[in-house]
Design an enzyme around this catalytic site. Structure first.
Site, mmCIF file in Angstrom:
data_model
loop_
_atom_site.group_PDB
_atom_site.id
_atom_site.type_symbol
_atom_site.label_atom_id
_atom_site.label_comp_id
_atom_site.label_asym_id
_atom_site.label_seq_id
_atom_site.Cartn_x
_atom_site.Cartn_y
_atom_site.Cartn_z
ATOM 1 N N SER A 152 0.855 -1.187 0.000
ATOM 2 C CA SER A 152 0.000 0.000 0.000
ATOM 3 C C SER A 152 0.886 1.231 0.000
ATOM 4 O O SER A 152 1.993 1.200 0.564
ATOM 5 C CB SER A 152 -0.860 0.010 1.269
ATOM 6 O OG SER A 152 -1.442 1.284 1.459
ATOM 7 N N TYR A 165 -0.352 -0.571 10.064
ATOM 8 C CA TYR A 165 -0.631 -1.001 8.688
ATOM 9 C C TYR A 165 0.542 -0.642 7.761
ATOM 10 O O TYR A 165 1.005 -1.465 6.961
ATOM 11 C CB TYR A 165 -1.926 -0.319 8.244
ATOM 12 C CG TYR A 165 -2.386 -0.581 6.846
ATOM 13 C CD1 TYR A 165 -2.965 -1.789 6.486
ATOM 14 C CD2 TYR A 165 -2.282 0.412 5.861
ATOM 15 C CE1 TYR A 165 -3.420 -2.011 5.192
ATOM 16 C CE2 TYR A 165 -2.734 0.205 4.575
ATOM 17 C CZ TYR A 165 -3.299 -1.014 4.242
ATOM 18 O OH TYR A 165 -3.743 -1.223 2.965
ATOM 19 N N LYS A 169 2.875 -3.089 5.558
ATOM 20 C CA LYS A 169 2.906 -2.978 4.093
ATOM 21 C C LYS A 169 4.312 -2.652 3.584
ATOM 22 O O LYS A 169 4.692 -3.104 2.492
ATOM 23 C CB LYS A 169 1.897 -1.923 3.624
ATOM 24 C CG LYS A 169 0.431 -2.344 3.816
ATOM 25 C CD LYS A 169 0.105 -3.662 3.148
ATOM 26 C CE LYS A 169 -1.370 -3.859 2.860
ATOM 27 N NZ LYS A 169 -1.652 -5.208 2.334
HETATM 28 P P1 NAD Z 1 -11.818 -5.321 1.823
HETATM 29 O O1 NAD Z 1 -12.045 -5.113 3.273
HETATM 30 O O2 NAD Z 1 -12.876 -4.941 0.857
HETATM 31 O O3 NAD Z 1 -11.438 -6.845 1.537
HETATM 32 C C1 NAD Z 1 -10.496 -7.534 2.311
HETATM 33 C C2 NAD Z 1 -11.006 -8.961 2.481
HETATM 34 O O4 NAD Z 1 -10.005 -9.710 3.242
HETATM 35 C C3 NAD Z 1 -12.295 -9.032 3.271
HETATM 36 O O5 NAD Z 1 -13.309 -9.699 2.542
HETATM 37 C C4 NAD Z 1 -11.926 -9.790 4.545
HETATM 38 O O6 NAD Z 1 -12.965 -10.619 5.047
HETATM 39 C C5 NAD Z 1 -10.714 -10.590 4.109
HETATM 40 N N1 NAD Z 1 -9.843 -10.948 5.254
HETATM 41 C C6 NAD Z 1 -9.388 -10.130 6.218
HETATM 42 N N2 NAD Z 1 -8.649 -10.819 7.097
HETATM 43 C C7 NAD Z 1 -8.611 -12.101 6.672
HETATM 44 C C8 NAD Z 1 -7.975 -13.270 7.144
HETATM 45 N N3 NAD Z 1 -7.238 -13.253 8.260
HETATM 46 N N4 NAD Z 1 -8.147 -14.427 6.452
HETATM 47 C C9 NAD Z 1 -8.901 -14.467 5.312
HETATM 48 N N5 NAD Z 1 -9.535 -13.358 4.831
HETATM 49 C C10 NAD Z 1 -9.388 -12.191 5.493
HETATM 50 O O7 NAD Z 1 -10.449 -4.546 1.483
HETATM 51 P P2 NAD Z 1 -9.746 -4.198 0.076
HETATM 52 O O8 NAD Z 1 -9.765 -2.728 -0.072
HETATM 53 O O9 NAD Z 1 -10.272 -5.047 -0.990
HETATM 54 O O10 NAD Z 1 -8.234 -4.621 0.405
HETATM 55 C C11 NAD Z 1 -7.599 -5.740 -0.171
HETATM 56 C C12 NAD Z 1 -6.090 -5.589 -0.001
HETATM 57 O O11 NAD Z 1 -5.645 -4.427 -0.709
HETATM 58 C C13 NAD Z 1 -5.653 -5.419 1.441
HETATM 59 O O12 NAD Z 1 -4.423 -6.076 1.652
HETATM 60 C C14 NAD Z 1 -5.447 -3.921 1.545
HETATM 61 O O13 NAD Z 1 -4.558 -3.576 2.569
HETATM 62 C C15 NAD Z 1 -4.906 -3.594 0.165
HETATM 63 N N6 NAD Z 1 -5.060 -2.210 -0.245
HETATM 64 C C16 NAD Z 1 -6.269 -1.736 -0.669
HETATM 65 C C17 NAD Z 1 -6.351 -0.420 -1.101
HETATM 66 C C18 NAD Z 1 -7.623 0.153 -1.622
HETATM 67 O O14 NAD Z 1 -7.593 1.283 -2.134
HETATM 68 N N7 NAD Z 1 -8.740 -0.546 -1.535
HETATM 69 C C19 NAD Z 1 -5.214 0.428 -1.067
HETATM 70 C C20 NAD Z 1 -4.015 -0.099 -0.638
HETATM 71 C C21 NAD Z 1 -3.932 -1.424 -0.251
#
Ligand code: NAD
Length: 292
Positions: A152, A165, A169
């Site tokens: 991230s 976090y 990351k």
């Molecule tokens: P989200 O909350 O929509 O989805 C994350 C999913 O991971 C959820 O469905 C949750 O139930 C699952 N999860 C969490 N802990 C878990 C575990 N221990 N075992 C199995 N499943 C688990 O979030 P997102 O925005 O889709 O994020 C996905 C990834 O992308 C994450 O690693 C997040 O840090 C990263 N990220 C997202 C963004 C963004 O803009 N959305 C930006 C930077 C990084």
């Protein structure tokens, strides 16, 4: 012909957001997909099997092949059960996407030990446990493989209130570089995506007020993951890239930890005074990258 015909892919946290988009696009390109999701809250409490099952249902309805796994991938048993689902249902493993994640934002002075540990466990330990398990299987299979991690800009650049976090990351950046070096001899490529997407995780964060799923879509990240998963990137390993955008356009970038040209003192130790005298030569001329 799909880009991933005949491949088996595992996506952790594939029930929602970025992971769901990655699972859908990989299934569309011919991969048999294991959709893992614990189905918890953004802060990592609770569980719900319906979350992984929903993505599996949508993949099947679109003509793809998928199976669910509901394990907590930050535990050794969970990571092992995920490998078992892939092997028992599909007989092999080719692609792993370490995507699952949670948030527990606090400034450093207010951060609890539990919130620190939990966020490090879900992001960093999950990435380690699943990578180790899959790499052992890929090594035994003898036909290489692809691992895609998820970082991230919070870790690559920094973001107020996300010290746990961001630390996890940033660690995943280093993890990607080191795993890429170590696994190259088995033909396993390890790359990393820095996602953007208007998901439940980020929609309440500052700066997101005027955004929506179309302007900051999860699709550019899913396409970047597909690029890394497929032979389109067959010569790339150890790369960290981000793709951000949506209906108004997309930017794709590489992230890199780097070093300034610096100052060189010949024939001895650079003293504190030398550092002060040459500080303009030592520091980067450009300002730090910022979020946004
Ligand atoms: P989200 O909350 O929509 O989805 C994350 C999913 O991971 C959820 O469905 C949750 O139930 C699952 N999860 C969490 N802990 C878990 C575990 N221990 N075992 C199995 N499943 C688990 O979030 P997102 O925005 O889709 O994020 C996905 C990834 O992308 C994450 O690693 C997040 O840090 C990263 N990220 C997202 C963004 C963004 O803009 N959305 C930006 C930077 C990084």
């Amino acid at each position: 012909m799909g880009l991933l015909d005949g491949k088996v892919a595992i996506i952790t946290g594939g029930g929602r957001g970025v992971g769901r988009a990655e699972a859908m696009v990989m299934a569309k390109e011919g991969a048999k997909v294991v959709v893992n999701d614990l189905g918890g809250t953004v802060s990592g409490t609770g569980s719900d099997a319906a979350v992984a099952n929903q993505t599996v249902k949508e993949i099947r309805e679109a003509g793809g092949v998928a199976e669910s796994n509901f394990a907590d991938v930050s535990t050794l048993d969970g990571a092992d059960s995920l490998m078992w689902t892939a092997l028992s249902k599909f007989g092999r493993l080719d692609i792993l996407v370490n995507n699952a994640g949670i948030l527990r934002d606090r400034t450093v002075v207010n951060m609890t030990e539990e919130d620190w540990d939990m966020v490090l466990k879900v992001h960093a330990k999950h990435t380690f446990l699943c990578t180790r398990a899959v790499a052992r299987i890929m090594k035994a299979q003898g036909s290489g493989g692809v691992i895609i991690n998820t970082t991230s800009v919070s870790g690559l650049i920094g973001n107020f209130g996300q010290i746990n976090y961001g630390t996890a990351k940033a660690g995943i950046y280093a993890f990607t570089k080191i795993a890429a070096m170590e696994l190259a001899k088995y033909g396993i490529r390890v790359n990393c995506v820095s996602p953007s997407g208007y998901t439940r995780m980020v929609s309440n964060l500052p700066g997101m007020k005027d955004m929506n799923e179309n302007i900051i879509s999860v699709e550019p990240t899913a396409q970047l993951a597909l690029f890394f998963a497929s032979d389109l990137s067959k010569d790339l390993t150890g790369r960290v890239m981000g793709s951000r955008g949506g209906i108004h356009g997309t930017s794709v970038r590489e992230f890199k930890m780097t070093m300034s040209e610096g100052y060189q003192k010949e024939g001895g130790v650079a003293m504190a005074k030398d550092i002060a005298d040459n500080i303009n030569e030592i520091l980067f001329k450009e300002a730090d990258l910022t979020m946004g």
